[in-house]
Motif scaffolding. Structure first.
Motif, short mmCIF file in Angstrom:
data_model
loop_
_atom_site.label_atom_id
_atom_site.label_comp_id
_atom_site.label_asym_id
_atom_site.label_seq_id
_atom_site.Cartn_x
_atom_site.Cartn_y
_atom_site.Cartn_z
N THR A 10 0.83 -1.19 0.00
CA THR A 10 0.00 0.00 0.00
C THR A 10 0.87 1.24 0.00
O THR A 10 1.86 1.31 0.71
N ASP A 11 0.49 2.22 -0.81
CA ASP A 11 1.18 3.50 -0.80
C ASP A 11 0.51 4.36 0.27
O ASP A 11 -0.56 4.93 0.05
N TRP A 12 1.12 4.43 1.43
CA TRP A 12 0.51 5.10 2.58
C TRP A 12 0.42 6.60 2.39
O TRP A 12 -0.43 7.25 2.98
N LYS A 13 1.25 7.14 1.56
CA LYS A 13 1.19 8.57 1.26
C LYS A 13 -0.15 8.90 0.58
O LYS A 13 -0.79 9.89 0.91
N ASN A 14 -0.56 8.05 -0.35
CA ASN A 14 -1.85 8.25 -1.03
C ASN A 14 -3.02 8.08 -0.08
O ASN A 14 -4.03 8.78 -0.19
N VAL A 15 -2.90 7.16 0.87
CA VAL A 15 -3.95 6.97 1.88
C VAL A 15 -4.09 8.24 2.72
O VAL A 15 -5.19 8.70 2.99
N ALA A 16 -2.95 8.84 3.09
CA ALA A 16 -2.98 10.07 3.88
C ALA A 16 -3.64 11.20 3.11
O ALA A 16 -4.46 11.96 3.66
N VAL A 17 -3.34 11.32 1.83
CA VAL A 17 -3.94 12.38 1.01
C VAL A 17 -5.44 12.15 0.86
O VAL A 17 -6.24 13.10 0.97
N LYS A 18 -5.87 10.91 0.65
CA LYS A 18 -7.31 10.61 0.50
C LYS A 18 -8.08 10.94 1.78
O LYS A 18 -9.17 11.49 1.73
N GLU A 19 -7.51 10.58 2.92
CA GLU A 19 -8.18 10.88 4.18
C GLU A 19 -8.27 12.40 4.42
O GLU A 19 -9.24 12.89 4.95
N THR A 20 -7.24 13.11 4.02
CA THR A 20 -7.25 14.56 4.16
C THR A 20 -8.30 15.18 3.24
O THR A 20 -9.03 16.10 3.64
N LYS A 21 -8.41 14.66 2.02
CA LYS A 21 -9.40 15.19 1.07
C LYS A 21 -10.83 14.92 1.53
O LYS A 21 -11.73 15.64 1.15
N LYS A 22 -11.03 13.88 2.35
CA LYS A 22 -12.37 13.63 2.91
C LYS A 22 -12.77 14.77 3.83
O LYS A 22 -13.93 15.18 3.85
N ARG A 23 -11.82 15.27 4.61
CA ARG A 23 -12.10 16.36 5.55
C ARG A 23 -12.13 17.73 4.88
O ARG A 23 -12.84 18.62 5.30
N TYR A 24 -11.29 17.90 3.88
CA TYR A 24 -11.16 19.18 3.18
C TYR A 24 -11.37 18.96 1.68
O TYR A 24 -10.44 19.02 0.89
N PRO A 25 -12.61 18.73 1.27
CA PRO A 25 -12.87 18.35 -0.13
C PRO A 25 -12.60 19.47 -1.15
O PRO A 25 -12.31 19.18 -2.30
N LEU A 26 -12.68 20.72 -0.75
CA LEU A 26 -12.50 21.83 -1.68
C LEU A 26 -11.06 22.33 -1.74
O LEU A 26 -10.75 23.25 -2.49
N SER A 27 -10.19 21.74 -0.95
CA SER A 27 -8.80 22.21 -0.88
C SER A 27 -7.94 21.56 -1.96
O SER A 27 -8.28 20.52 -2.52
N GLN A 28 -6.82 22.21 -2.21
CA GLN A 28 -5.85 21.72 -3.18
C GLN A 28 -4.61 21.26 -2.41
O GLN A 28 -4.10 21.98 -1.56
N VAL A 29 -4.13 20.05 -2.70
CA VAL A 29 -2.95 19.51 -2.01
C VAL A 29 -1.70 20.13 -2.63
O VAL A 29 -1.47 20.02 -3.83
N LEU A 30 -0.92 20.80 -1.80
CA LEU A 30 0.33 21.40 -2.28
C LEU A 30 1.47 20.40 -2.24
O LEU A 30 2.20 20.23 -3.22
N PHE A 31 1.67 19.75 -1.10
CA PHE A 31 2.68 18.69 -1.00
C PHE A 31 2.42 17.82 0.22
O PHE A 31 1.68 18.20 1.12
N THR A 32 3.04 16.65 0.21
CA THR A 32 2.92 15.68 1.29
C THR A 32 4.32 15.25 1.71
O THR A 32 5.17 14.99 0.87
N GLN A 33 4.52 15.18 3.02
CA GLN A 33 5.84 14.81 3.55
C GLN A 33 5.68 13.78 4.66
O GLN A 33 4.85 13.94 5.54
N LYS A 34 6.50 12.73 4.61
CA LYS A 34 6.48 11.74 5.69
C LYS A 34 7.30 12.29 6.85
O LYS A 34 8.45 12.68 6.68
N ILE A 35 6.69 12.33 8.03
CA ILE A 35 7.34 12.87 9.21
C ILE A 35 8.13 11.78 9.94
O ILE A 35 9.31 11.93 10.21
N TRP A 36 7.46 10.68 10.26
CA TRP A 36 8.13 9.59 10.96
C TRP A 36 7.33 8.31 10.77
O TRP A 36 6.18 8.33 10.37
N ASP A 37 7.97 7.18 11.09
CA ASP A 37 7.28 5.89 11.16
C ASP A 37 7.93 5.06 12.26
O ASP A 37 9.08 5.27 12.62
N ASN A 38 7.14 4.14 12.80
CA ASN A 38 7.59 3.32 13.92
C ASN A 38 6.94 1.94 13.81
O ASN A 38 5.74 1.86 13.57
#
Length: 107
Positions: A33-61
């Motif tokens: 799974t491309d988790w970056k795309n999952v993060a963008v999709k979940e964000t677009k659910k909350r902010y449907p009219l917004s435009q995604v500028l960029f996505t950055q991975k902060i950390w993983d554990n």
């Protein structure tokens, strides 16, 4: 005798060269799974009219069978830029999502 010489000659010519066309290595892409795309999709659910500028991975554990990843998604809604943190926790073996948190960055 001629057939034997012809057969040996053909084996020397074609038998020593690699058969690139008849034999090819099978390459399989690992399904993940491309988790970056999952993060963008979940964000677009909350902010449907917004435009995604960029996505950055902060950390993983990863601990035992659970992995947690956090991404920062920067959005533009109208004239305002919004930072959103998306935390995804999932089973490391099955890649089944357990929990997703979406939090807006404090100003």
């Amino acid at each position: 005798m001629r057939k034997t010489i012809l057969l040996l000659l053909l084996l020397l010519i074609y038998g020593l060269q690699p058969a690139l066309v008849s034999q090819s290595a099978n390459v399989y892409a690992e399904k993940h799974t491309d988790w970056k795309n999952v993060a963008v999709k979940e964000t677009k659910k909350r902010y449907p009219l917004s435009q995604v500028l960029f996505t950055q991975k902060i950390w993983d554990n990863t601990k035992k069978n659970q992995t947690v990843k956090q991404y920062k998604v920067t959005l533009r809604e109208g004239m305002k830029d919004i930072g959103v943190f998306v935390t995804i926790s999932y089973d490391a073996k099955t890649e089944k999502i357990k929990k997703i948190q979406v939090l807006e960055e404090a100003d």
